[in-house]
Design a protein around this motif. Structure first.
Motif, PDB file in Angstrom:
ATOM      1  N   LEU A 183       0.819  -1.209   0.000  1.00  0.00           N
ATOM      2  CA  LEU A 183       0.000   0.000   0.000  1.00  0.00           C
ATOM      3  C   LEU A 183       0.853   1.260   0.000  1.00  0.00           C
ATOM      4  CD1 LEU A 183      -2.795  -1.058   2.490  1.00  0.00           C
ATOM      5  CD2 LEU A 183      -3.065  -0.629   0.038  1.00  0.00           C
ATOM      6  N   ARG A 184       1.964   1.207   0.695  1.00  0.00           N
ATOM      7  CA  ARG A 184       2.888   2.350   0.726  1.00  0.00           C
ATOM      8  C   ARG A 184       3.378   2.664  -0.676  1.00  0.00           C
ATOM      9  NH1 ARG A 184       8.149   1.105   3.936  1.00  0.00           N
ATOM     10  NH2 ARG A 184       8.184  -0.403   2.270  1.00  0.00           N
ATOM     11  N   THR A 185       3.698   1.628  -1.457  1.00  0.00           N
ATOM     12  CA  THR A 185       4.151   1.820  -2.831  1.00  0.00           C
ATOM     13  C   THR A 185       3.049   2.430  -3.693  1.00  0.00           C
ATOM     14  OG1 THR A 185       5.677  -0.032  -2.628  1.00  0.00           O
ATOM     15  CG2 THR A 185       5.090   0.635  -4.856  1.00  0.00           C
ATOM     16  N   VAL A 186       1.832   1.953  -3.529  1.00  0.00           N
ATOM     17  CA  VAL A 186       0.702   2.501  -4.298  1.00  0.00           C
ATOM     18  C   VAL A 186       0.506   3.978  -3.949  1.00  0.00           C
ATOM     19  CG1 VAL A 186      -1.803   2.376  -4.655  1.00  0.00           C
ATOM     20  CG2 VAL A 186      -0.451   0.272  -4.547  1.00  0.00           C
ATOM     21  N   ASN A 223       3.256   6.055  -5.501  1.00  0.00           N
ATOM     22  CA  ASN A 223       3.083   6.192  -6.954  1.00  0.00           C
ATOM     23  C   ASN A 223       1.970   7.168  -7.313  1.00  0.00           C
ATOM     24  OD1 ASN A 223       5.158   4.381  -7.384  1.00  0.00           O
ATOM     25  ND2 ASN A 223       3.806   2.641  -7.743  1.00  0.00           N
ATOM     26  N   GLU A 224       0.987   7.314  -6.439  1.00  0.00           N
ATOM     27  CA  GLU A 224      -0.124   8.234  -6.685  1.00  0.00           C
ATOM     28  C   GLU A 224       0.151   9.639  -6.153  1.00  0.00           C
ATOM     29  OE1 GLU A 224      -2.660   7.613  -8.616  1.00  0.00           O
ATOM     30  OE2 GLU A 224      -1.857   5.602  -8.941  1.00  0.00           O
ATOM     31  N   GLY A 225       1.283   9.816  -5.498  1.00  0.00           N
ATOM     32  CA  GLY A 225       1.618  11.133  -4.962  1.00  0.00           C
ATOM     33  C   GLY A 225       0.842  11.496  -3.705  1.00  0.00           C
ATOM     34  N   LEU A 264      -0.925  10.157   3.063  1.00  0.00           N
ATOM     35  CA  LEU A 264      -1.358   8.769   3.191  1.00  0.00           C
ATOM     36  C   LEU A 264      -0.146   7.846   3.252  1.00  0.00           C
ATOM     37  CD1 LEU A 264      -3.599   6.668   3.271  1.00  0.00           C
ATOM     38  CD2 LEU A 264      -3.647   6.742   0.766  1.00  0.00           C
ATOM     39  N   ARG A 265       0.833   8.076   2.401  1.00  0.00           N
ATOM     40  CA  ARG A 265       2.053   7.262   2.420  1.00  0.00           C
ATOM     41  C   ARG A 265       2.745   7.368   3.761  1.00  0.00           C
ATOM     42  NH1 ARG A 265       7.366   8.021   1.814  1.00  0.00           N
ATOM     43  NH2 ARG A 265       7.096  10.206   1.290  1.00  0.00           N
ATOM     44  N   TYR A 266       2.775   8.555   4.344  1.00  0.00           N
ATOM     45  CA  TYR A 266       3.409   8.753   5.645  1.00  0.00           C
ATOM     46  C   TYR A 266       2.719   7.909   6.729  1.00  0.00           C
ATOM     47  CZ  TYR A 266       4.538  10.956  10.090  1.00  0.00           C
ATOM     48  OH  TYR A 266       4.905  11.179  11.382  1.00  0.00           O
TER      49      TYR A 266
END
Length: 84
Positions: A29-32, A35-37, A41-43
Motif C-alpha cells: 500500500l505504501r508503494t501505491v 506512486n499516486e503522490g 497517506l504514504r506517511y
C-alpha cells in the motif's frame, strides 16, 4: 440429498503471522500511495509499517491497552466561564 464433504479447518494463524502479513500488505500500500503522490497517506502507512516491524522485532508490545493512563478514562467536565 447431496452432502458435500466438509473442508478441513485451516489452522489458526498466530499473532506473529498476522502482523507479518499486515506489514507485507502495508508495504504494498505504501508503494501505491507513493506512486499516486499521496504523501500524507504514504506517511501514515509508513508509520503503521514501522510499528508492525517493531512489534515483530519485540521492540513494542502488541497492544498498549494495558498501559493506558487511568486519567484518560475520566469524564471531562466543562470548564465553565472564563473570567479575565
Amino acid at each position: 440429498m447431496n452432502s458435500k464433504p466438509s473442508k478441513p479447518a485451516l489452522p489458526p494463524h498466530t499473532a506473529e503471522e498476522n502482523i507479518a502479513y499486515t506489514r507485507q500488505m502495508l508495504g504494498e500500500l505504501r508503494t501505491v500511495a507513493h506512486n499516486e503522490g499521496a504523501d500524507m497517506l504514504r506517511y501514515f502507512i509508513e508509520m503503521a509499517y514501522v510499528e508492525a516491524g517493531d512489534i515483530l522485532a519485540g521492540l513494542r508490545p502488541l497492544s498498549v491497552r494495558a498501559h493506558r493512563d487511568p486519567a484518560i478514562s475520566m469524564p471531562l467536565k466543562p470548564a465553565g466561564k472564563i473570567k479575565f
